[in-house]
Design an enzyme around this catalytic site. Structure first.
Site, PDB file in Angstrom:
ATOM      1  N   ARG A   1      46.869  21.638   1.863  1.00  0.00           N
ATOM      2  CA  ARG A   1      47.507  22.094   0.624  1.00  0.00           C
ATOM      3  C   ARG A   1      47.703  23.614   0.625  1.00  0.00           C
ATOM      4  O   ARG A   1      48.399  24.148  -0.226  1.00  0.00           O
ATOM      5  CB  ARG A   1      46.732  21.634  -0.616  1.00  0.00           C
ATOM      6  CG  ARG A   1      45.384  22.238  -0.780  1.00  0.00           C
ATOM      7  CD  ARG A   1      44.646  21.630  -1.945  1.00  0.00           C
ATOM      8  NE  ARG A   1      45.111  22.123  -3.239  1.00  0.00           N
ATOM      9  CZ  ARG A   1      44.842  23.333  -3.726  1.00  0.00           C
ATOM     10  NH1 ARG A   1      44.111  24.172  -3.031  1.00  0.00           N
ATOM     11  NH2 ARG A   1      45.311  23.698  -4.898  1.00  0.00           N
TER      12      ARG A   1
ATOM     13  N   PRO B   1      26.637  16.393   8.944  1.00  0.00           N
ATOM     14  CA  PRO B   1      25.852  17.063   7.890  1.00  0.00           C
ATOM     15  C   PRO B   1      25.060  18.254   8.426  1.00  0.00           C
ATOM     16  O   PRO B   1      24.602  19.091   7.657  1.00  0.00           O
ATOM     17  CB  PRO B   1      24.920  15.961   7.363  1.00  0.00           C
ATOM     18  CG  PRO B   1      24.998  14.844   8.341  1.00  0.00           C
ATOM     19  CD  PRO B   1      26.259  14.992   9.121  1.00  0.00           C
TER      20      PRO B   1
ATOM     21  N   GLU C   1      24.315   7.424  14.072  1.00  0.00           N
ATOM     22  CA  GLU C   1      23.508   8.650  14.044  1.00  0.00           C
ATOM     23  C   GLU C   1      24.287   9.861  14.552  1.00  0.00           C
ATOM     24  O   GLU C   1      23.724  10.933  14.736  1.00  0.00           O
ATOM     25  CB  GLU C   1      22.225   8.465  14.866  1.00  0.00           C
ATOM     26  CG  GLU C   1      21.279   7.398  14.327  1.00  0.00           C
ATOM     27  CD  GLU C   1      20.883   7.663  12.878  1.00  0.00           C
ATOM     28  OE1 GLU C   1      20.438   8.788  12.580  1.00  0.00           O
ATOM     29  OE2 GLU C   1      21.035   6.745  12.045  1.00  0.00           O
TER      30      GLU C   1
ATOM     31  N   ASP D   1      43.153  28.910  -7.692  1.00  0.00           N
ATOM     32  CA  ASP D   1      42.047  27.975  -7.513  1.00  0.00           C
ATOM     33  C   ASP D   1      40.686  28.626  -7.649  1.00  0.00           C
ATOM     34  O   ASP D   1      40.505  29.764  -7.275  1.00  0.00           O
ATOM     35  CB  ASP D   1      42.049  27.407  -6.093  1.00  0.00           C
ATOM     36  CG  ASP D   1      43.167  26.452  -5.872  1.00  0.00           C
ATOM     37  OD1 ASP D   1      43.671  25.922  -6.861  1.00  0.00           O
ATOM     38  OD2 ASP D   1      43.515  26.247  -4.707  1.00  0.00           O
TER      39      ASP D   1
HETATM   40  N1  ADE Z   1      29.012  12.996   8.117  1.00  0.00           N
HETATM   41  C1  ADE Z   1      28.020  12.491   7.371  1.00  0.00           C
HETATM   42  N2  ADE Z   1      27.704  13.291   6.352  1.00  0.00           N
HETATM   43  C2  ADE Z   1      28.536  14.381   6.449  1.00  0.00           C
HETATM   44  C3  ADE Z   1      28.688  15.572   5.706  1.00  0.00           C
HETATM   45  N3  ADE Z   1      27.937  15.850   4.632  1.00  0.00           N
HETATM   46  N4  ADE Z   1      29.615  16.449   6.106  1.00  0.00           N
HETATM   47  C4  ADE Z   1      30.371  16.199   7.193  1.00  0.00           C
HETATM   48  N5  ADE Z   1      30.264  15.098   7.935  1.00  0.00           N
HETATM   49  C5  ADE Z   1      29.355  14.189   7.578  1.00  0.00           C
END
Ligand code: ADE
Length: 240
Positions: A160, A88, A115, A175
């Site tokens: 794709r 994230p 984590e 798209d």
């Molecule tokens: N792992 C946990 N959350 C994630 C996200 N939003 N994007 C990529 N990998 C992740």
């Protein structure tokens, strides 16, 4: 294209064998190999994580085990692969990144859990000449339980775009986000013309291609204003 995915839960990735990607694998357009990270753990309990330095909740994945896994995959590769680490905290995944990755020959996805993966793994492989590049990538502003679903999202979006995978290459051009004007797509309809009292817009049944194109453009603009005004503010200034 060759794709390796390393995960603690290999069967989580089973859907990659279905539908378009299943067919693409049968046809030899894409080869996907899923690996169990624990195969590279060396102790009796096949441990892959440890407590975080500096304290805090949860566990961090061991650079030692990841190093063994990634070296072994690299040593069997025909070309320098791109290493993708879903997290994230990474660079946002979008259609531009998907198209650029669709041109690569070999992608390796390293799925973290807990984590995350010890940050030295990304640092080390960024400096390793035998890898083409390392990308830490986020699929959106929310936290998943691990990198598996994020990898599947990226693999679907990337593959794709490879020629021969979609039945109709024009659907890629059309798209949302790949269009030059980068608006989201407007509504779509099929038969019957009336369903539960709701009518398909007359213009789509008119046979007038010019009017249809203009209507679709207006609808895309309106939907973008409602849900994605950020896309409109990103557009370059029109020339004076
Ligand atoms: N792992 C946990 N959350 C994630 C996200 N939003 N994007 C990529 N990998 C992740």
């Amino acid at each position: 294209m060759k794709i390796d995915v390393i995960s603690l839960f290999p069967s989580y990735l089973d859907p990659l064998n279905l539908s378009l990607l299943g067919k693409a694998q049968e046809q030899g357009i894409v080869e996907i190999v899923i690996h169990d990270l624990r195969d590279w753990a060396t102790d009796q309990h096949r441990t892959v994580d440890d407590t975080p330095y500096g304290g805090g909740p949860g566990m961090v994945m061991s650079p030692v085990v990841w190093g063994e896994a990634l070296d072994s995959i690299r040593n069997q590769a025909m070309v320098d692969p791109v290493l993708i680490i879903p997290t994230p905290s990474g660079q946002p995944f979008d259609q531009v990144l998907a198209s650029s990755l669709a041109g690569e020959e070999h992608l390796v996805f390293a799925c973290g859990r807990y984590e995350g993966i010890d940050s030295r793994v990304g640092m080390h492989y960024s400096q390793d000449q035998r890898w083409s590049s390392v990308r830490e990538v986020s699929i959106g502003d929310y936290v998943l339980a691990g990198g598996e679903v994020a990898s599947m999202v990226m693999i679907e979006a990337i593959t794709r775009l490879i020629p021969g995978i979609l039945g109709n290459p024009e659907s890629v051009i059309d798209d949302s986000f790949s269009r030059l004007d980068s608006l989201v797509e407007g509504p779509v309809f099929t038969k019957p013309p009336t369903w539960r009292g709701l009518e398909v817009p007359e213009v789509l049944r008119s046979g007038n291609h010019g009017l249809v194109a203009q209507w679709r453009k207006d609808q895309a603009q309106a939907r973008t204003e409602t849900f994605r005004p950020d896309l409109l503010s990103d557009l370059p200034e029109p020339p004076h």
